[in-house]
Design a protein around this motif. Structure first.
Motif, PDB file in Angstrom:
ATOM      1  N   VAL A  72       0.848  -1.207   0.000  1.00  0.00           N
ATOM      2  CA  VAL A  72       0.000   0.000   0.000  1.00  0.00           C
ATOM      3  C   VAL A  72       0.877   1.248   0.000  1.00  0.00           C
ATOM      4  N   GLU A  73       1.897   1.247   0.865  1.00  0.00           N
ATOM      5  CA  GLU A  73       2.828   2.371   0.893  1.00  0.00           C
ATOM      6  C   GLU A  73       3.535   2.512  -0.461  1.00  0.00           C
ATOM      7  N   ALA A  91       1.256   4.013  -2.966  1.00  0.00           N
ATOM      8  CA  ALA A  91       0.995   5.422  -2.630  1.00  0.00           C
ATOM      9  C   ALA A  91       2.182   6.294  -3.033  1.00  0.00           C
ATOM     10  N   TRP A 104      -6.174  12.373  -6.875  1.00  0.00           N
ATOM     11  CA  TRP A 104      -5.972  11.039  -6.299  1.00  0.00           C
ATOM     12  C   TRP A 104      -7.308  10.573  -5.739  1.00  0.00           C
ATOM     13  N   GLY A 162      -8.836   7.790  -3.768  1.00  0.00           N
ATOM     14  CA  GLY A 162      -8.451   6.661  -2.917  1.00  0.00           C
ATOM     15  C   GLY A 162      -9.379   5.487  -3.175  1.00  0.00           C
ATOM     16  N   SER A 163      -8.807   4.354  -3.526  1.00  0.00           N
ATOM     17  CA  SER A 163      -9.632   3.224  -3.936  1.00  0.00           C
ATOM     18  C   SER A 163      -9.467   2.014  -3.040  1.00  0.00           C
ATOM     19  N   TYR A 164      -8.259   1.779  -2.567  1.00  0.00           N
ATOM     20  CA  TYR A 164      -7.942   0.568  -1.825  1.00  0.00           C
ATOM     21  C   TYR A 164      -8.874   0.424  -0.612  1.00  0.00           C
ATOM     22  N   SER A 207     -11.984   0.613  -0.492  1.00  0.00           N
ATOM     23  CA  SER A 207     -13.224   1.397  -0.548  1.00  0.00           C
ATOM     24  C   SER A 207     -14.375   0.521  -1.049  1.00  0.00           C
ATOM     25  N   ARG A 212      -5.148  -9.095  -7.254  1.00  0.00           N
ATOM     26  CA  ARG A 212      -4.576  -7.761  -7.390  1.00  0.00           C
ATOM     27  C   ARG A 212      -5.585  -6.747  -6.859  1.00  0.00           C
ATOM     28  N   LEU A 263      -4.944   0.404  -5.896  1.00  0.00           N
ATOM     29  CA  LEU A 263      -4.498   1.305  -4.831  1.00  0.00           C
ATOM     30  C   LEU A 263      -5.114   2.684  -5.002  1.00  0.00           C
TER      31      LEU A 263
END
Lengths: 168, 168
Positions: free
Chosen positions: B89-90, B93, B112, B114-116, B118, B134, B137
């Motif tokens: 994740v980092e 990002a 941006w 944010g999807s991860y 969500s 997969r 992110l």
């Protein structure tokens, strides 16, 4: 420094000169972290600047991947509030990346020590007096470099697809 | 563009001109993503460039926070392999942040999304044909801006402590 040069030339630096990091540069680096984007502009972060030798030494003793943090003149811990935004890990990572780019642009070297969810995050949190409802996203070691390592990347043609996922 | 200027002046842009994004700029932007740091240099990412109107429209219809993606000439999905590094994740990002800085440096605007994790990540994954192992992110909308929003940040004095966490 040009932003593309900073992005392209930055490397993880783990070996440092004893030379102190000037306060002015440290402020510029923290400013870069502060101006990162965050979900809903919630800015769910705090920065701990670590210069105390005993604190650095304690951190180095518990962190297998961060054992060089006591060799760096400065450490920075990026601390996040996991309830502070909808994507606090991404937010803290964006701040960390800004810090790394700023360090490189100022002729400093830095290394991102991934901490969130790692085995040693809890112990590092104790050393730094971080409350249980806050987390360490990253530790960053910082100083004038004595190395210039090379690292490659996978070619863009292997990474990019159009309109649909493709494994290459 | 200077890296500090890019970091300081970049804003989330949600309104775009109809003008296409030149291929050369798009390549520079994806290159910036490619050169992000990742845990163990594992580079656990792929980039999907989204230009197809139907695909953008489908994404917009399911994404409450990304409904403007069909107004952008280009979308980019940063897809990560959750098993691909110790901190995927980092890593994703950091790549996303590089992409945003590069876009701004090229006079483009980006947002941006944010999807991860969500609610709509799963549906977006279906639309983009992303396998179950997969994750998305982030989604990034990209185009020439028609707005220049201002957003502030909390002062550095509120964020920084020395050697130990302090809530200010």
């Amino acid at each position: 420094m040009d932003v593309f040069e900073a992005i392209r030339e930055r490397r993880s630096i783990r070996q440092y000169q004893a030379k102190a990091v000037p306060e002015e540069k440290l402020t510029q680096i923290l400013e870069a972290g502060r101006w990162a984007p965050s979900s809903g502009n919630r800015q769910p972060w705090k920065f701990i600047v670590i210069k105390d030798e005993e604190v650095k030494s304690k951190l180095a003793s518990i962190a297998p991947f961060g054992r060089f943090i006591d060799k760096a003149p400065v450490g920075i811990a990026v601390v996040i509030d996991p309830q502070g935004s909808s994507h606090p890990v991404e937010d803290g990572a964006a701040a960390t990346q800004n810090i790394l780019l700023a360090a490189h642009a100022l002729d400093l070297g830095a290394c991102w020590i991934g901490s969130y969810g790692s085995d040693y995050e809890g112990r590092a949190r104790e050393i730094l007096g971080i409350p249980h409802d806050r987390r360490i996203l990253s530790l960053i070691s910082l100083g004038y470099p004595t190395e210039s390592p090379e690292k490659g990347r996978v070619e863009l043609s292997e990474l990019v697809s159009c309109d649909r996922y493709a494994d290459k």
